[in-house]
Each structure stands twice: as structure tokens, then as C-alpha cells.
Design a protein around this motif. Structure first.
Motif, PDB file in Angstrom:
ATOM      1  N   VAL A  57     -57.321  29.062 -93.053  1.00 58.78           N
ATOM      2  CA  VAL A  57     -56.854  29.026 -94.432  1.00 58.78           C
ATOM      3  C   VAL A  57     -55.941  30.214 -94.723  1.00 58.78           C
ATOM      4  O   VAL A  57     -56.274  31.365 -94.397  1.00 58.78           O
ATOM      5  CB  VAL A  57     -58.054  29.039 -95.403  1.00 58.78           C
ATOM      6  N   LEU A  58     -54.793  29.921 -95.337  1.00 53.13           N
ATOM      7  CA  LEU A  58     -53.897  30.960 -95.834  1.00 53.13           C
ATOM      8  C   LEU A  58     -54.176  31.251 -97.298  1.00 53.13           C
ATOM      9  O   LEU A  58     -54.183  32.404 -97.719  1.00 53.13           O
ATOM     10  CB  LEU A  58     -52.428  30.540 -95.661  1.00 53.13           C
ATOM     11  N   ILE A  59     -54.394  30.196 -98.075  1.00 55.48           N
ATOM     12  CA  ILE A  59     -54.673  30.348 -99.496  1.00 55.48           C
ATOM     13  C   ILE A  59     -55.385  29.084 -99.977  1.00 55.48           C
ATOM     14  O   ILE A  59     -55.163  27.998 -99.437  1.00 55.48           O
ATOM     15  CB  ILE A  59     -53.364  30.595-100.296  1.00 55.48           C
ATOM     16  N   ALA A  60     -56.254  29.239-100.959  1.00 50.17           N
ATOM     17  CA  ALA A  60     -56.989  28.096-101.508  1.00 50.17           C
ATOM     18  C   ALA A  60     -57.189  28.315-102.995  1.00 50.17           C
ATOM     19  O   ALA A  60     -57.232  29.455-103.470  1.00 50.17           O
ATOM     20  CB  ALA A  60     -58.340  27.936-100.802  1.00 50.17           C
ATOM     21  N   ASN A  61     -57.300  27.213-103.729  1.00 49.97           N
ATOM     22  CA  ASN A  61     -57.515  27.333-105.166  1.00 49.97           C
ATOM     23  C   ASN A  61     -59.013  27.381-105.478  1.00 49.97           C
ATOM     24  O   ASN A  61     -59.860  27.125-104.618  1.00 49.97           O
ATOM     25  CB  ASN A  61     -56.794  26.212-105.924  1.00 49.97           C
ATOM     26  N   PRO A  62     -59.387  27.719-106.721  1.00 54.58           N
ATOM     27  CA  PRO A  62     -60.809  27.820-107.072  1.00 54.58           C
ATOM     28  C   PRO A  62     -61.585  26.537-106.824  1.00 54.58           C
ATOM     29  O   PRO A  62     -62.762  26.587-106.459  1.00 54.58           O
ATOM     30  CB  PRO A  62     -60.774  28.185-108.566  1.00 54.58           C
ATOM     31  N   ALA A  63     -60.954  25.372-107.032  1.00 59.65           N
ATOM     32  CA  ALA A  63     -61.665  24.103-106.820  1.00 59.65           C
ATOM     33  C   ALA A  63     -62.055  23.936-105.354  1.00 59.65           C
ATOM     34  O   ALA A  63     -63.137  23.423-105.048  1.00 59.65           O
ATOM     35  CB  ALA A  63     -60.795  22.927-107.284  1.00 59.65           C
ATOM     36  N   MET A  64     -61.186  24.363-104.434  1.00 64.97           N
ATOM     37  CA  MET A  64     -61.532  24.294-103.019  1.00 64.97           C
ATOM     38  C   MET A  64     -62.598  25.325-102.672  1.00 64.97           C
ATOM     39  O   MET A  64     -63.555  25.045-101.940  1.00 64.97           O
ATOM     40  CB  MET A  64     -60.283  24.510-102.149  1.00 64.97           C
ATOM     41  N   ALA A  65     -62.449  26.529-103.208  1.00 59.92           N
ATOM     42  CA  ALA A  65     -63.427  27.580-102.927  1.00 59.92           C
ATOM     43  C   ALA A  65     -64.819  27.194-103.405  1.00 59.92           C
ATOM     44  O   ALA A  65     -65.822  27.563-102.792  1.00 59.92           O
ATOM     45  CB  ALA A  65     -62.989  28.884-103.575  1.00 59.92           C
ATOM     46  N   ALA A  66     -64.889  26.424-104.497  1.00 57.41           N
ATOM     47  CA  ALA A  66     -66.192  26.009-105.024  1.00 57.41           C
ATOM     48  C   ALA A  66     -66.938  25.139-104.023  1.00 57.41           C
ATOM     49  O   ALA A  66     -68.172  25.147-103.983  1.00 57.41           O
ATOM     50  CB  ALA A  66     -66.008  25.269-106.344  1.00 57.41           C
ATOM     51  N   GLN A  67     -66.199  24.372-103.201  1.00 56.82           N
ATOM     52  CA  GLN A  67     -66.855  23.553-102.195  1.00 56.82           C
ATOM     53  C   GLN A  67     -67.549  24.413-101.134  1.00 56.82           C
ATOM     54  O   GLN A  67     -68.497  23.975-100.483  1.00 56.82           O
ATOM     55  CB  GLN A  67     -65.838  22.621-101.518  1.00 56.82           C
ATOM     56  N   TRP A  68     -67.075  25.631-100.977  1.00 55.79           N
ATOM     57  CA  TRP A  68     -67.663  26.565-100.019  1.00 55.79           C
ATOM     58  C   TRP A  68     -68.717  27.449-100.679  1.00 55.79           C
ATOM     59  O   TRP A  68     -69.379  28.244-100.010  1.00 55.79           O
ATOM     60  CB  TRP A  68     -66.581  27.466 -99.423  1.00 55.79           C
ATOM     61  N   GLY A  69     -68.798  27.376-102.035  1.00 59.96           N
ATOM     62  CA  GLY A  69     -69.723  28.241-102.759  1.00 59.96           C
ATOM     63  C   GLY A  69     -69.271  29.690-102.750  1.00 59.96           C
ATOM     64  O   GLY A  69     -70.086  30.606-102.694  1.00 59.96           O
ATOM     65  N   THR A  70     -67.942  29.909-102.845  1.00 61.93           N
ATOM     66  CA  THR A  70     -67.424  31.270-102.789  1.00 61.93           C
ATOM     67  C   THR A  70     -66.214  31.391-103.689  1.00 61.93           C
ATOM     68  O   THR A  70     -65.873  30.462-104.426  1.00 61.93           O
ATOM     69  CB  THR A  70     -67.068  31.646-101.329  1.00 61.93           C
ATOM     70  N   ALA A  71     -65.551  32.542-103.651  1.00 62.54           N
ATOM     71  CA  ALA A  71     -64.350  32.792-104.443  1.00 62.54           C
ATOM     72  C   ALA A  71     -63.111  32.549-103.587  1.00 62.54           C
ATOM     73  O   ALA A  71     -63.161  32.703-102.360  1.00 62.54           O
ATOM     74  CB  ALA A  71     -64.358  34.229-104.956  1.00 62.54           C
ATOM     75  N   PRO A  72     -61.971  32.180-104.218  1.00 69.22           N
ATOM     76  CA  PRO A  72     -60.761  31.884-103.442  1.00 69.22           C
ATOM     77  C   PRO A  72     -60.330  33.029-102.531  1.00 69.22           C
ATOM     78  O   PRO A  72     -59.857  32.788-101.415  1.00 69.22           O
ATOM     79  CB  PRO A  72     -59.713  31.605-104.525  1.00 69.22           C
ATOM     80  N   GLY A  73     -60.490  34.273-102.968  1.00 72.12           N
ATOM     81  CA  GLY A  73     -60.046  35.408-102.175  1.00 72.12           C
ATOM     82  C   GLY A  73     -60.835  35.620-100.891  1.00 72.12           C
ATOM     83  O   GLY A  73     -60.401  36.387-100.019  1.00 72.12           O
ATOM     84  N   ARG A  74     -61.967  34.941-100.748  1.00 72.95           N
ATOM     85  CA  ARG A  74     -62.780  35.102 -99.550  1.00 72.95           C
ATOM     86  C   ARG A  74     -62.518  34.011 -98.507  1.00 72.95           C
ATOM     87  O   ARG A  74     -63.149  34.021 -97.441  1.00 72.95           O
ATOM     88  CB  ARG A  74     -64.265  35.111 -99.926  1.00 72.95           C
ATOM     89  N   LEU A  75     -61.598  33.099 -98.810  1.00 70.92           N
ATOM     90  CA  LEU A  75     -61.346  31.995 -97.883  1.00 70.92           C
ATOM     91  C   LEU A  75     -60.263  32.274 -96.835  1.00 70.92           C
ATOM     92  O   LEU A  75     -60.338  31.713 -95.737  1.00 70.92           O
ATOM     93  CB  LEU A  75     -60.974  30.724 -98.648  1.00 70.92           C
ATOM     94  N   PRO A  76     -59.220  33.068 -97.122  1.00 73.84           N
ATOM     95  CA  PRO A  76     -58.206  33.292 -96.085  1.00 73.84           C
ATOM     96  C   PRO A  76     -58.834  33.783 -94.784  1.00 73.84           C
ATOM     97  O   PRO A  76     -59.662  34.691 -94.762  1.00 73.84           O
ATOM     98  CB  PRO A  76     -57.301  34.360 -96.710  1.00 73.84           C
ATOM     99  N   GLY A  77     -58.424  33.150 -93.679  1.00 71.78           N
ATOM    100  CA  GLY A  77     -58.966  33.470 -92.371  1.00 71.78           C
ATOM    101  C   GLY A  77     -60.096  32.553 -91.942  1.00 71.78           C
ATOM    102  O   GLY A  77     -60.393  32.461 -90.753  1.00 71.78           O
ATOM    103  N   ARG A  78     -60.749  31.871 -92.902  1.00 74.83           N
ATOM    104  CA  ARG A  78     -61.762  30.884 -92.544  1.00 74.83           C
ATOM    105  C   ARG A  78     -61.079  29.611 -92.068  1.00 74.83           C
ATOM    106  O   ARG A  78     -59.898  29.371 -92.340  1.00 74.83           O
ATOM    107  CB  ARG A  78     -62.645  30.566 -93.765  1.00 74.83           C
ATOM    108  N   ASN A  79     -61.806  28.762 -91.369  1.00 74.61           N
ATOM    109  CA  ASN A  79     -61.233  27.531 -90.845  1.00 74.61           C
ATOM    110  C   ASN A  79     -61.787  26.338 -91.620  1.00 74.61           C
ATOM    111  O   ASN A  79     -62.992  26.272 -91.885  1.00 74.61           O
ATOM    112  CB  ASN A  79     -61.553  27.377 -89.366  1.00 74.61           C
ATOM    113  N   LEU A  80     -60.896  25.411 -91.971  1.00 71.70           N
ATOM    114  CA  LEU A  80     -61.330  24.230 -92.717  1.00 71.70           C
ATOM    115  C   LEU A  80     -62.424  23.457 -91.985  1.00 71.70           C
ATOM    116  O   LEU A  80     -63.303  22.864 -92.606  1.00 71.70           O
ATOM    117  CB  LEU A  80     -60.139  23.298 -92.982  1.00 71.70           C
TER     118      LEU A  80
END
Length: 230
Positions: A57-80
Motif C-alpha cells: 500500500v502507498l496510500i489508503a483512505n479511512p474507509a479502507m483503513a477501517a477494514q483493517w481496524g486501523t488508521a490510514p497512516g498506518r497502512l503504507p507498506g502493508r500488503n493488500l
């Protein structure tokens, strides 16, 4: 999603995960356009992520981050693929081959995952679009998630106090205002007060409409005679 991509940029070093993809040029590379894009992305209710070709992940919106149970800023570097599990790996293989061949189209991938915001098993579809400058290979990927409803929503429940529910049940059985008051120990004005409050709350006029609304909202039990509160 496809082969490894170490994130290096021309001249050495690594690309900032939050920065535009190397192929994004022109007015969209820097400046206010990127800020406008980020603001728009935050406000879109559909889960969206931009990732590298390998799924990071390069960037994600809050709706996507909610599926992970986290904040958008914590998703970059994670893998879909850490979250979304393809139901048919052949769909993922077709996407991988298309990216390697340089083909650009829209690729749906049926997925399942555990929604960590609600602790529920979900199913849906990731629609993956290669984006950016066509000369850049492999391209960045825009992933949009469509969540499939796995269960029907619960029937709506109306808000009514026990006294209001008893008044509605007696009214549904044909009782007059005076007889309702006698049965419940209320004055005629007291019964009318409760009926008026219900009319304003449910935005209906007349006793017949109130009774019908009470059945629709689940305040009165269907199939019961004489009528009874649910």
C-alpha cells in the motif's frame, strides 16, 4: 500482486510510500493537485487504496483503513493480500500476467476477509486498475473494494414506551379513546397526549396511520389478535 518491486527510484534511495508513483507527472506530481486528491480520497465512503504492483500500500483512505481496524497512516507498506484473500487464485494470476505483459484494463478479484472494525467475516470484490504513466512498468494499482452484504439488515424498530405500545395495541383492536383511558388508568387528554407525541415522532396523521406504522416498525406483534405489543 505481481513480482517484487523494491521501491527504488532513479538516482538511488527509496520512494516515499506516501509520495506519488514515479510515473505520475505533470501538474499531478506535486503542488496543490496532490492535496486536492488526498482531501477527496478521505471523503469517499468506498474503501480505496493505491498500491504498488506487488500489493504494498502507498496510500489508503479511512474507509479502507477501517477494514483493517486501523488508521490510514498506518497502512503504507502493508500488503493488500495480508487482509484480502482471493476466492479464486486464477483471477489473481490473470492480473499478474496482464501486468507483466503491460496490458491495462480493469480486473475484478473476488475476495473474503475479516472486517476488523466489526469483527465480521465479509465477502466482496476488489476492482484493480493499473494507473499512472503508461511508460512506467510495472504501474501503480488503484484498488476499490465493494463490500457484499452477507446478511439482511435487521428490521427497523420503532421507539415507543410500554404505555404507548399498549395504547397502540388497544387502538388497533378498535377501542375508543375513552375505553383506552379506562383500561390503562389514563384520562382522555392523557391518551390523546401520547397519540399526538407518536404522530409527531413518526410523522404520520390519524390513528389508522399510527397503527399501520406501529406494525411496520415492529412495535405491534404481527399475527396476534387481539393486538399485542411486540
Amino acid at each position: 500482486m505481481c513480482g517484487p518491486d523494491d521501491g527504488t527510484v532513479p538516482g538511488g534511495g527509496h520512494q516515499d510510500p506516501a509520495a506519488p508513483h514515479p510515473g505520475t507527472g505533470g501538474a499531478y506530481r506535486d503542488g496543490p493537485w496532490r492535496n486536492y486528491f488526498l482531501i477527496l480520497l478521505d471523503r469517499i465512503p468506498m474503501p480505496i487504496a493505491v498500491c504498488r504492483a506487488d500489493g504494498k500500500v502507498l496510500i489508503a483512505n479511512p474507509a479502507m483503513a477501517a477494514q483493517w481496524g486501523t488508521a490510514p497512516g498506518r497502512l503504507p507498506g502493508r500488503n493488500l493480500l495480508d487482509l484480502f484473500h482471493p476466492r479464486d487464485t486464477a483471477q489473481l494470476d490473470r492480473l499478474t500476467e496482464a501486468l507483466r505483459a503491460g496490458r491495462r484494463s480493469r480486473y475484478p478479484v473476488a475476495v473474503r476477509w475479516r472486517d476488523r472494525s466489526q469483527d465480521l467475516e465479509r465477502e466482496g470484490e476488489l476492482t484493480v486498475d493499473p494507473v499512472g504513466d503508461p511508460s512506467v512498468r510495472p504501474p501503480a494499482l488503484l484498488a476499490l473494494l465493494r463490500v457484499r452484504d452477507t446478511a439482511p439488515p435487521p428490521p427497523p424498530r420503532g421507539r415507543a414506551s410500554p404505555v404507548e405500545a399498549r395504547i397502540l395495541a388497544l387502538a388497533a383492536g378498535g377501542a375508543t379513546t375513552a375505553s383506552i383511558g379506562t383500561a390503562l388508568g389514563l384520562t382522555v387528554d392523557g391518551v390523546n397526549y401520547h397519540l399526538s407525541r407518536l404522530s409527531r415522532r413518526w410523522r404520520v396523521q390519524g390513528r389508522t396511520a399510527l397503527v399501520a406504522r406501529a406494525y411496520v416498525l415492529g412495535v405491534l406483534a404481527p399475527g396476534s389478535w387481539p393486538p399485542e405489543p411486540a
